[in-house]
Scaffold this motif. Sequence first.
Motif: not given
Length: 120
Positions: A2-10, A91-110
């Motif tokens: 899926t697109t999200s799997e490809i994005t995570y791999q990248l 342990e909730e998913e981190i928003e994809m746009e936050d990971l794209q801005a910083d792939p090392a982002q350890p926390r969700c927005r909340a």
Amino acid sequence: MTTSEITYQLLQEQLAQEHGALANELRHEMQLNTLVPSAEAIKNADLSELITMAKSSFIPNLFDMAVRMEKVDAAVCSIKLGMYGLCVDCEEEIEMEDLQADPAQPRCRACRIHSRYHHA
């Protein structure tokens, strides 16, 4: 795949590249600043030792590099544990746009907002 799997791999590949580049840059900068008696000591130091030496150097660029290295190293470890993309706090998913801005982002927005207001 899926697109999200490809994005995570990248993102994971980007983290791995940054991890290697940061480790090399940290070693190089430490040698330039002659923080350790010999280049051999820097060459033989493991990553945690390098980070500790750089953070205790009181040289701003080395400190910043060491802090980033810790963050990237934690993200690489989360990949190995199968936890990449999950918030370290809730342990909730981190928003994809936050990971794209910083792939090392350890926390969700909340959790980042909560941490900013309660732990500053």
